[in-house]
Design an enzyme around this catalytic site. Structure first.
Site, PDB file in Angstrom:
ATOM      1  N   ASN A   1       0.852  -1.334   0.025  1.00 17.76           N
ATOM      2  CA  ASN A   1       0.076  -0.047   0.048  1.00 17.76           C
ATOM      3  C   ASN A   1       1.060   1.145   0.070  1.00 17.76           C
ATOM      4  OD1 ASN A   1       0.537  -0.782   2.955  1.00 17.76           O
ATOM      5  ND2 ASN A   1      -1.183   0.529   3.527  1.00 17.76           N
TER       6      ASN A   1
ATOM      7  N   CYS B   1     -10.620  -3.157  -4.342  1.00 20.41           N
ATOM      8  CA  CYS B   1      -9.599  -4.126  -4.908  1.00 20.41           C
ATOM      9  C   CYS B   1     -10.610  -5.332  -5.387  1.00 20.41           C
ATOM     10  CB  CYS B   1      -8.797  -4.548  -3.464  1.00 20.41           C
ATOM     11  SG  CYS B   1      -7.469  -3.138  -3.378  1.00 20.41           S
TER      12      CYS B   1
ATOM     13  N   CYS C   1     -10.271  -4.657   0.389  1.00 21.33           N
ATOM     14  CA  CYS C   1     -11.526  -3.884   0.273  1.00 21.33           C
ATOM     15  C   CYS C   1     -12.421  -3.995  -0.784  1.00 21.33           C
ATOM     16  CB  CYS C   1     -10.779  -2.419   0.485  1.00 21.33           C
ATOM     17  SG  CYS C   1     -10.343  -1.679  -1.048  1.00 21.33           S
TER      18      CYS C   1
ATOM     19  N   GLU D   1      -3.067  -4.521  -3.035  1.00 22.68           N
ATOM     20  CA  GLU D   1      -3.554  -5.564  -4.159  1.00 22.68           C
ATOM     21  C   GLU D   1      -3.777  -4.746  -5.481  1.00 22.68           C
ATOM     22  OE1 GLU D   1      -4.989  -4.693  -0.967  1.00 22.68           O
ATOM     23  OE2 GLU D   1      -5.844  -6.390  -0.365  1.00 22.68           O
TER      24      GLU D   1
END
Ligand code: THU
Length: 166
Positions: A62, A115, A112, A75
């Site tokens: 991230n 993603c 999330c 991701e």
């Protein structure tokens, strides 16, 4: 009115030892990817590793921003990197894990919503499901075969097509 139940399937493993060797290794690489995380705001460092059909593994982490929405999850960093490097290669699987600066992550790190949508698009594009393997620093591993298990009723490209009005 009727109620429709949707069946989803989530595999759970008590230890990474119970996983196939290659999957345990992919999780290990996701963990390694955490080192590249830039997360000064959430102090929550996520790592992802994407396995491509040629056996190559692309990692991502991230990347946050002072303008919060400008940041991107691990991701999507991994998938977008993989697909921009190899547009025609299929994504076979993705492993995800995370570590916080403030606590131990004890449950699997699940992608999330945004993603999940990107994983769905990638599946559609390649016409093949993606295996998603999720773990915290401690605790069980969860795995699913295909995003439909994490994102039922996904919005798909077909829904953008015009249907004739009567
Ligand atoms: N994050 C990810 O990278 N992947 C996830 O699956 C969940 C959330 C990131 C976004 C943000 O940088 C931080 O974790 C806290 O939400």
């Amino acid at each position: 009115m009727k109620i429709r139940n949707i069946n989803i399937q989530i595999e759970e493993y008590d230890h990474t030892d119970s996983l196939k060797k290659a999957e345990a290794q992919l999780l290990g690489l996701a963990q390694e990817a955490i080192k590249g995380s830039y997360a000064p705001y959430s102090e929550f460092h996520v790592g992802a590793a994407v396995l491509l059909e040629n056996g190559e593994i692309v990692k991502g982490s991230n990347q946050e921003n002072a303008a919060y929405p400008s940041g991107l999850c691990a991701e999507r960093v991994a998938i977008f990197h993989a697909k921009s490097k190899y547009p025609s290669l299929k994504v076979k699987s993705i492993a995800i894990t995370a570590a916080s600066e403030n606590f131990i992550t004890r449950s699997p790190i699940t992608p999330c919503g945004a993603c999940r949508q990107v994983i769905a698009e990638t599946e559609n594009r390649q016409n093949e499901k993606i295996r998603i393997i999720m773990k915290g620093q401690e605790g069980i591993v969860q795995a699913v075969n295909g995003i439909e298990n994490l994102l039922p009723l996904v919005f798909k490209e077909e829904q953008l097509k015009k249907s004739k009005r009567k």
